[in-house]
Enzyme design. Structure first.
Site, PDB file in Angstrom:
ATOM      1  CG  HIS A 237     -28.173 -29.445 -30.336  1.00  0.00           C
ATOM      2  ND1 HIS A 237     -27.922 -30.490 -31.213  1.00  0.00           N
ATOM      3  CD2 HIS A 237     -27.366 -28.424 -30.760  1.00  0.00           C
ATOM      4  CE1 HIS A 237     -27.032 -30.128 -32.118  1.00  0.00           C
ATOM      5  NE2 HIS A 237     -26.657 -28.870 -31.864  1.00  0.00           N
ATOM      6  CB  CYS A 238     -28.835 -35.007 -28.482  1.00  0.00           C
ATOM      7  SG  CYS A 238     -30.472 -35.074 -27.725  1.00  0.00           S
ATOM      8  CB  SER A 239     -31.345 -36.509 -32.446  1.00  0.00           C
ATOM      9  OG  SER A 239     -30.132 -37.142 -32.834  1.00  0.00           O
TER      10      SER A 239
END
Length: 385
Positions: free
Chosen positions: A371-373
């Site tokens: 995941h990232c943001s």
């Protein structure tokens, strides 16, 4: 076909970046490609590949007593269409008939700048046979079965397919069908989604034949108060347990070999706590370890790519000018790119290092959550590669 003002132009002149040779040939404008042919050269440019097209009109002069002076062959060649493609192809088109040049630009503009996906040729095309129309249909259930999801006795027997998002009520940016661990109920998913940004909870992207999985999500809503979600923790724990013979997580063996990939720089993850988000507290995900990849967001990536492209165009213009002046050592493209400080290659390196980390973990039989943001730019780059 309504937007095609001209479908064929003879005696069109083309110059490519990196090659000062001017080709004179025929330009064809179809509903899906711009095709230039001159002798052995045949150049196909699909309209979606065009980043920008600029029309340069012939300059007006004080001696021009009427508009017709601009339309002479000599003056028409002072006008051009400069096309920049997403794959670093730069071409310049010229024509002795300025009206034809304007028609070409108007056609390319309408076919490259569409208002909706339905206007693209891929969606506008209609097959004459039912078999061809059926061949392009995507069946999510069949794709999950191909990976082994829900197949008894297989590596995916501890996974199941859920249609909880069939009306896009759980997550507006997820597909109607998602694959999740079999022991997780749809009710648990509902609560787990509340803990993830945009409700993008961990779901399956890829299931390896060895039982290891690659899942993706968005950042958890941790915040400054270090909030937690028991349902989210159970979901991640269930993902880890899917490759075990009993469907249960081992207490000691390989506890920390599964990875939660946070694609962002560490600073970005920490700063996001101020807006109620952040990154996982690994005290609550004891079967996993966390890895930060330091990949910048899509806006930084786009800026780096634009600076690189601008440097390539500038280098080509300088090279052409130096060649016209008889300079035996024109400015090199690499020197211009290095001076632009785009950091494009560094961004690519960070992505590939992240992909290597994911591949090595899955190949060793470990689970990876990426995941990232919001989980839709860096996450997509990593999981697709």
């Amino acid at each position: 076909m309504d937007h095609i003002r001209v479908s064929k132009v003879e005696q069109m002149r083309l110059v490519r970046s990196g090659n000062n040779t001017e080709y004179v040939g025929t330009l064809h404008l179809t509903t899906h490609h711009m095709i230039f042919s001159a002798g052995d050269l045949e150049l196909w440019i699909p309209y979606p590949m065009i980043h920008s097209a600029v029309l340069v009109r012939p300059p007006r002069r004080d001696s021009d007593d009427n508009i017709q002076a601009v339309y002479t062959e000599e003056r028409a060649l002072e006008g051009s269409i400069r096309i920049r493609c997403h794959h670093f192809l730069f071409v310049t088109l010229r024509c002795t008939d300025i009206r034809r040049l304007y028609d070409v630009f108007a056609t390319v503009k309408h076919l490259a700048c569409v208002g909706s996906l339905e206007q693209l040729y891929a969606f506008d095309y209609r097959s004459d046979t039912a078999d061809d129309a059926k061949a392009v249909e995507y069946d999510a259930h069949a794709e999950f079965r191909r990976m082994g999801v829900g197949v008894a006795g297989g590596v995916g027997q501890h996974w199941r397919v859920s249609e909880i998002n069939r009306e896009f009520q759980l997550c507006a940016t997820y597909p109607p069908v998602v694959a999740i661990p079999a022991r997780i109920s749809d009710t648990t998913l509902t609560y787990a989604a509340r803990y993830r940004s945009k409700a993008r909870l961990p779901v399956l992207s890829y299931l390896h034949p060895n039982g290891a999985s690659m899942t993706r999500s968005s950042q958890p809503m941790v915040g400054l108060k270090q909030a937690r979600s028991v349902q989210d923790e159970k979901l991640v724990e269930a993902i880890v347990a899917t490759s075990e013979p009993t469907g249960m997580v081992p207490r000691f063996r390989n506890e920390r070999n599964n990875i939660i990939i946070d694609a962002r720089p560490t600073t970005n993850a920490v700063v996001n706590r101020a807006i109620g988000a952040g990154s996982e507290n690994m005290d609550h995900y004891r079967q996993c370890r966390k890895v930060y990849l330091g990949i910048d967001n899509i806006h930084v990536m786009r800026d780096a790519l634009n600076r690189l492209a601008d440097a390539a165009v500038d280098a080509d213009n300088v090279s052409a000018t130096a060649s016209d002046l008889g300079n035996a050592e024109p400015a090199g493209m690499m020197a211009r790119i290095q001076s632009s400080r785009s950091s494009w290659l560094s961004h690519l390196q960070n992505i590939l290092v992240g992909v290597k980390t994911i591949v090595e973990a899955i190949d060793a039989g470990h689970h990876v959550l990426v995941h990232c943001s919001d989980g839709w730019d860096r996450t997509a780059q990593l999981t697709s590669l």
